[in-house]
Design an enzyme around this catalytic site. Structure first.
Site, short mmCIF file in Angstrom:
data_model
loop_
_atom_site.label_atom_id
_atom_site.label_comp_id
_atom_site.label_asym_id
_atom_site.label_seq_id
_atom_site.Cartn_x
_atom_site.Cartn_y
_atom_site.Cartn_z
N LYS A 217 0.84 -1.20 0.00
CA LYS A 217 0.00 0.00 0.00
C LYS A 217 0.87 1.25 0.00
O LYS A 217 1.93 1.29 0.66
CB LYS A 217 -0.91 -0.03 1.23
N SER B 179 -9.35 1.93 3.15
CA SER B 179 -8.53 2.62 2.19
C SER B 179 -7.54 1.73 1.44
O SER B 179 -6.92 2.17 0.47
CB SER B 179 -7.73 3.72 2.91
N SER C 175 -9.48 -0.58 7.50
CA SER C 175 -9.10 -0.38 6.09
C SER C 175 -8.43 -1.57 5.43
O SER C 175 -8.10 -1.50 4.23
CB SER C 175 -8.18 0.84 5.97
#
Length: 465
Positions: free
Chosen positions: A60, A135, A159
């Site tokens: 990420k 996210s 997330s």
């Protein structure tokens, strides 16, 4: 050609195919970078024999690495390269893994759909008209599309688990302190955790084992040895008590989610587990508590992006204050600005005790709820991961409250610091549905053991109504 170069080329081909289909899971990747890492791996006998040797792992874009830019999905850090790597990334390399690329996320991890990424959202491989969650949506989409078998994400309020549920993969949020936050760009420091995603429970658990353990560079890590790799799935859960919190099954719960959860609970009983209704009475305060604590910490952490030390600096300003205002106004997107304003307000003189102080007291009550239930003999809790399957792009974008409520079943584990895991338990009209296991502090091995057994017993590809 070495086996590692072949693995690198195969990974590059899968990522290219994923992106060609329009997933937009990756912000940065290249075959050349993968091949360079493969050659370095072949030259390192220790890494070449590691637990993840030859695995391509997506990362990420809020986790620092030295191969690709780290933008946090924000224009304020466009093109920024970290001078150091996160401990989790370093441990990946020591275990023999290659960083496949950086994945799309909401700006500074603030969002539940990746629609707040400054570089465009990722798309759900099950239905490109729907969000992948957030996210960590790019990491979940990359795994779901088959580009990689494993990915790193991060959690502040669910997330990893929420996008795992939306995309039909496995996501694990560890106990707070189990994985070092060194190199994870800070959002809410008392909530942030690096988590793992995998195509199945074993993959996500193997990745978690590789990155776990004490780190002298993060004083909040637990003084524990790294987690062990998962064993084979158990054929029986006899002697295991599963708590079913009534607050997670409200009237109006999406029919497909409710049906999938009921079916999974039946499979747990067939495996020999005892299910027991329990109560976590302060759950109803979790979302408002989270959206006071997290923005308050974000307003402090993001103060460092002022145009002086990192990334974007707006030119033409008359003085330093004007430069600060222009840089932050131009560099941050609307959701980040909203949370900075909210956090600054709840920390301001005259309002601190009314909002932030009260939220911390409620947070402690939420933690006490979990501690009481686990002390009563319950080994793990089982709940839906999300109230609905993946929603459509734009459906909640104009209504922040509706967007925030998609985290209602997951943010409690972040507030309480306990580990939790989401795994696929069925489909509703073709869309994946996730079930969540929550364990006591340091109970990762327990929820992984239960999840592996459930994974074998439930058909996650079957429609549930």
């Amino acid at each position: 050609m070495s086996d590692f170069r072949k693995a690198a080329r195969d990974a590059a081909a899968r990522i290219a195919a994923c992106e060609a289909k329009g997933a937009h899971a990756f912000l940065a990747w290249s075959e050349a970078a993968l091949l360079e890492q493969a050659d370095a791996l072949a030259a390192s006998p220790a890494a070449a024999g590691g637990a993840l040797a030859g695995e391509a792992v997506a990362v990420k874009d809020v986790i620092a690495d030295a191969t690709f830019p780290t933008t946090c999905g924000s224009k304020i850090l466009e093109g920024w390269r970290s001078p150091y790597e996160a401990t989790a990334v370093r441990r990946l390399r020591e275990a023999g893994a290659m960083v496949a690329g950086k994945t799309v996320c909401d700006e500074f991890a603030m969002g539940s759909s990746t629609e707040w990424s400054a570089y465009g959202p990722a798309r759900n491989p099950s239905d490109p008209s729907r969000v992948p969650g957030g996210s960590s949506g790019g990491s979940a989409a990359a795994v779901a599309a088959g580009a990689v078998a494993m990915a790193l994400g991060s959690e502040t309020g669910g997330s990893v688990r929420q996008p795992a549920a939306f995309c039909g993969v496995v996501g694990i949020k560890p106990t707070y302190g189990r994985v070092s936050r060194y190199g994870l760009v800070a959002f809410g420091s008392s909530l942030d955790q690096i988590g793992t995603l995998g195509r199945d429970v074993a993959s996500a658990a193997r990745l978690l084992a590789a990155v776990s353990g004490r780190d002298d560079r993060d004083a909040t890590t637990l003084d524990r040895v790294p987690l062990g790799e998962p064993g084979p799935a158990a054929g029986s859960l006899a002697g295991t008590v599963i708590g079913v919190p009534r607050e997670y099954f409200p009237k109006g719960l999406h029919a497909g989610v409710a049906a999938a959860t009921r079916r999974a609970l039946e499979r747990l009983k067939e495996l020999g587990a005892e299910t027991r209704e329990v109560s976590l009475p302060h759950t109803k305060y979790a979302v408002p508590t989270y959206y006071i604590v997290a923005p308050a910490e974000a307003s402090s952490n993001l103060a460092r992006y002022d145009g002086v030390r990192y990334g974007l600096r707006a030119g033409g300003a008359a003085d330093v204050r004007a430069m600060y205002r222009a840089t932050r106004g131009r560099g941050f997107g609307p959701e980040v600005r909203r949370r900075i304003l909210l956090g600054t307000y709840v920390l301001s003189a005259g309002y601190y005790d009314a909002y932030y102080g009260k939220a911390q007291r409620v947070r402690e009550a939420i933690r006490a709820d979990f501690a009481r239930v686990f002390a009563s003999g319950v080994h793990a809790l089982f709940t839906p991961t999300t109230p609905t399957p993946a929603f459509k792009f734009g459906e909640n974008l104009a209504d922040p409250l509706a967007m925030y409520l998609s985290d209602v079943f997951v943010c409690t584990a972040n507030l309480a610091w306990v580990p939790a895991l989401s795994l696929p338990i069925g489909r509703d009209e073709g869309l994946p549905v996730g079930g969540q296991l929550v364990g006591p502090m340091e109970g990762e091995s327990t929820i992984v053991r239960i999840a592996q057994a459930l994974e074998r017993a439930v058909d996650a590809t079957a429609e549930v109504r």
